[in-house]
Design a protein around this motif. Structure first.
Motif, short mmCIF file in Angstrom:
data_model
loop_
_atom_site.label_atom_id
_atom_site.label_comp_id
_atom_site.label_asym_id
_atom_site.label_seq_id
_atom_site.Cartn_x
_atom_site.Cartn_y
_atom_site.Cartn_z
N VAL A 107 0.87 -1.18 0.00
CA VAL A 107 0.00 0.00 0.00
C VAL A 107 0.90 1.23 0.00
O VAL A 107 2.09 1.13 0.36
CB VAL A 107 -0.94 0.02 1.23
N PRO A 108 0.40 2.38 -0.38
CA PRO A 108 1.24 3.59 -0.35
C PRO A 108 1.60 3.97 1.09
O PRO A 108 0.83 3.74 2.03
CB PRO A 108 0.35 4.66 -0.98
N ALA A 109 2.77 4.57 1.26
CA ALA A 109 3.15 5.08 2.57
C ALA A 109 2.20 6.18 2.99
O ALA A 109 1.76 6.99 2.16
CB ALA A 109 4.58 5.59 2.54
N SER A 110 1.89 6.22 4.28
CA SER A 110 0.93 7.20 4.78
C SER A 110 1.50 8.61 4.83
O SER A 110 0.77 9.59 4.85
CB SER A 110 0.45 6.79 6.18
N ARG A 111 2.83 8.71 4.85
CA ARG A 111 3.51 10.01 4.87
C ARG A 111 4.96 9.83 4.44
O ARG A 111 5.48 8.70 4.42
CB ARG A 111 3.44 10.65 6.26
N PRO A 112 5.66 10.92 4.12
CA PRO A 112 7.08 10.81 3.77
C PRO A 112 7.94 10.39 4.97
O PRO A 112 7.54 10.55 6.13
CB PRO A 112 7.44 12.22 3.30
N ILE A 113 9.13 9.92 4.68
CA ILE A 113 10.12 9.57 5.70
C ILE A 113 10.83 10.84 6.16
O ILE A 113 11.11 11.73 5.35
CB ILE A 113 11.12 8.55 5.13
N THR A 114 11.13 10.92 7.45
CA THR A 114 11.79 12.09 8.03
C THR A 114 13.12 11.70 8.67
O THR A 114 13.40 10.51 8.89
CB THR A 114 10.92 12.74 9.12
N LEU A 115 13.93 12.71 9.01
CA LEU A 115 15.17 12.45 9.72
C LEU A 115 14.89 11.81 11.07
O LEU A 115 15.63 10.91 11.51
CB LEU A 115 15.94 13.76 9.91
N ARG A 116 13.83 12.23 11.75
CA ARG A 116 13.49 11.61 13.02
C ARG A 116 13.27 10.10 12.85
O ARG A 116 13.71 9.30 13.68
CB ARG A 116 12.24 12.25 13.62
N ASP A 117 12.61 9.70 11.76
CA ASP A 117 12.39 8.28 11.49
C ASP A 117 13.72 7.54 11.35
O ASP A 117 13.88 6.41 11.83
CB ASP A 117 11.59 8.09 10.21
N LEU A 118 14.69 8.16 10.70
CA LEU A 118 15.99 7.52 10.49
C LEU A 118 16.74 7.35 11.80
O LEU A 118 17.27 6.28 12.09
CB LEU A 118 16.83 8.33 9.50
N LEU A 119 16.79 8.42 12.61
CA LEU A 119 17.60 8.39 13.83
C LEU A 119 16.97 7.50 14.90
O LEU A 119 17.69 6.96 15.75
CB LEU A 119 17.79 9.81 14.37
N THR A 120 15.66 7.35 14.87
CA THR A 120 14.98 6.47 15.83
C THR A 120 14.81 5.06 15.29
O THR A 120 14.24 4.20 15.96
CB THR A 120 13.60 7.03 16.22
N LEU A 121 15.28 4.81 14.06
CA LEU A 121 15.19 3.50 13.40
C LEU A 121 13.74 3.07 13.18
O LEU A 121 13.41 1.89 13.26
CB LEU A 121 15.96 2.43 14.19
N ARG A 122 12.89 4.04 12.83
CA ARG A 122 11.48 3.75 12.59
C ARG A 122 11.06 4.07 11.16
O ARG A 122 9.89 4.31 10.91
CB ARG A 122 10.62 4.55 13.58
N PHE A 123 12.00 4.03 10.22
CA PHE A 123 11.61 4.43 8.87
C PHE A 123 11.10 3.27 8.01
O PHE A 123 10.50 3.48 6.97
CB PHE A 123 12.74 5.20 8.17
N GLY A 124 11.34 2.02 8.45
CA GLY A 124 10.70 0.91 7.75
C GLY A 124 11.62 -0.08 7.06
O GLY A 124 11.14 -1.06 6.48
N VAL A 125 12.93 0.14 7.12
CA VAL A 125 13.90 -0.81 6.56
C VAL A 125 14.95 -1.09 7.63
O VAL A 125 15.44 -0.17 8.27
CB VAL A 125 14.57 -0.27 5.28
N GLY A 126 15.28 -2.35 7.81
CA GLY A 126 16.29 -2.72 8.79
C GLY A 126 16.27 -4.21 9.06
O GLY A 126 15.67 -4.98 8.30
N ALA A 127 16.91 -4.59 10.15
CA ALA A 127 17.05 -6.01 10.48
C ALA A 127 15.72 -6.57 10.97
O ALA A 127 15.16 -6.11 11.97
CB ALA A 127 18.11 -6.19 11.55
#
Length: 399
Positions: free
Chosen positions: A115-135
């Motif tokens: 499904v489409p992402a509900s919103r764009p990815i932010t720097l906060r998402d990256l630094l908190t490891l909540r952007f959606g890609v990882g282990a």
């Protein structure tokens, strides 16, 4: 006898305990340091390599792996303070590969079932490891997205990505997200992406930005993404354990190894090398709310944000092996939330590195500590020498 900050005979107990890990053959060598109230103790035991004669030294250089993550977060926050980046702005301007993301309907689903992402990815998402890609902690790999990450060469592991930053971002951008931005927690990859973001926003390589804004001002003279030829004789050989035989085998040599030449990809998630004194300087800067001596790297507000838990209870519960029910995640590092061990003082922050490193700072006790070894972790559980180091450090505190 007390030194005012530590109990002397308990420091001696610590020395014996840590030396015991080398004498037993558990690790070839160790460098460890504790610092409190302006008093610092650094010890080196063992050897740089199993069969070599060069002793471990105070200035021995180690691959610090995920101890890189807090440094990358600090670099990002420097740009936030200068309004060159914003925590909650979309990163699409600098990372167009992450624009218009698709999200898996189910983490174990087909790569096309999105499904489409509900919103764009932010720097906060990256630094908190909540952007959606990882282990995704399912082994052996069972999900299509896990296999896709492995095929693209970006599955989180001890083997760092070796392509260019642009190739890395192209690979990340080719994958659907495992969850909606900001609505899950997956280890590692967000800090690698954040490193690329910092470099692009700063208009210079990540190594150059970190040298100019962090390493140089803090006197971290041996920290970087590779070891120059004139220093490689101080780099410890890295080892991993063979599960079949139980013996240590070479993972990465010093001379001619992966870290003896400049990195094509400067991994913000795990690519730095450093020494005990260098990393202590970084820790003391954070304990000093962004300042060390006359050098201010960050504001008090930034450090307090970085060292405050940013996760929901559900996110922490979904990654129990990382948080153990007693900690959370700030920006680029773990934050202790409750005391269930000698060393889990609430507010203590830092992280462990998969190549055999551990570094935390404790504002309540004005304590910074770092343990550097050259044996890769082979389990999500902390190795015995990690546990013994931190237990020993806290039992040695005066008052």
């Amino acid at each position: 006898m007390s030194t005012g900050n530590f109990v002397a005979d308990r420091l001696e107990r610590m020395r014996k305990v840590m030396a015991g890990h080398v004498e037993s053959g558990d690790v070839p060598g160790l460098v460890w340091a504790v610092s409190r109230g302006g008093e610092t103790h650094v010890e080196a035991v063992g050897a740089l390599s199993l069969n070599g004669t060069a002793p471990m030294r105070r200035d021995s250089i180690f691959r610090i792996a995920s101890l890189t993550k807090p440094v990358t977060a600090a670099a990002a926050m420097i740009l936030v303070e200068e309004s060159r980046l914003r925590l909650d702005d979309p990163v699409d301007k600098w990372l167009p590969e992450l624009a218009d993301r698709k999200v898996l309907k189910s983490v174990d689903g087909k790569l096309t079932d999105t499904v489409p992402a509900s919103r764009p990815i932010t720097l906060r998402d990256l630094l908190t490891l909540r952007f959606g890609v990882g282990a995704i902690m399912v082994y052996p790999f069972a999900y299509p997205v896990q296999h896709a990450m492995a095929e693209a060469g970006i599955a989180p592991s001890a083997d760092l990505y070796r392509g260019s930053p642009d190739a890395f971002m192209k690979a990340v951008g080719s994958l659907p997200l495992a969850h909606q931005p900001g609505e899950g927690w997956l280890y590692h990859t967000g800090l690698d992406v954040a490193g690329v973001l910092v470099a692009r926003a700063a208009g210079q390589p990540l190594s150059a930005f970190m040298q100019e804004r962090i390493f140089g001002p803090l006197g971290m003279k041996d920290t970087g993404f590779h070891v120059p030829a004139e220093k490689v004789d101080r780099l410890a050989t890295a080892y991993s354990r063979d599960f079949r035989t139980g013996k240590l085998g070479v993972y990465d040599e010093a001379k001619g190894g992966l870290f003896a030449k400049p990195a094509a990809f400067e991994s913000g998630g795990g690519g730095l090398v450093s020494t005990a004194d260098d990393y202590l300087a970084f820790q003391k800067m954070l304990l000093g709310k962004g300042k060390l001596g006359s050098e201010r790297i960050l504001s008090r507000a930034s450090v307090e944000l970085m060292t405050t838990d940013q996760l929901t209870d559900a996110e922490k519960a979904s990654a129990e092996m990382f948080f153990n029910g007693n900690s959370g995640w700030g920006l680029g590092m773990s934050v202790a939330l409750r005391r269930d061990n000698l060393f889990t003082t609430p507010g203590r922050f830092g992280w462990d590195g998969g190549y055999g490193t551990s570094a935390y700072a404790d504002p309540e006790n004005d304590l910074a500590g770092i343990l550097l070894s050259q044996k890769l972790m082979d389990s999500p559980e902390a190795p015995k020498h990690y546990v013994d180091f931190w237990t020993s450090a806290y039992q040695a505190i005066e008052g």
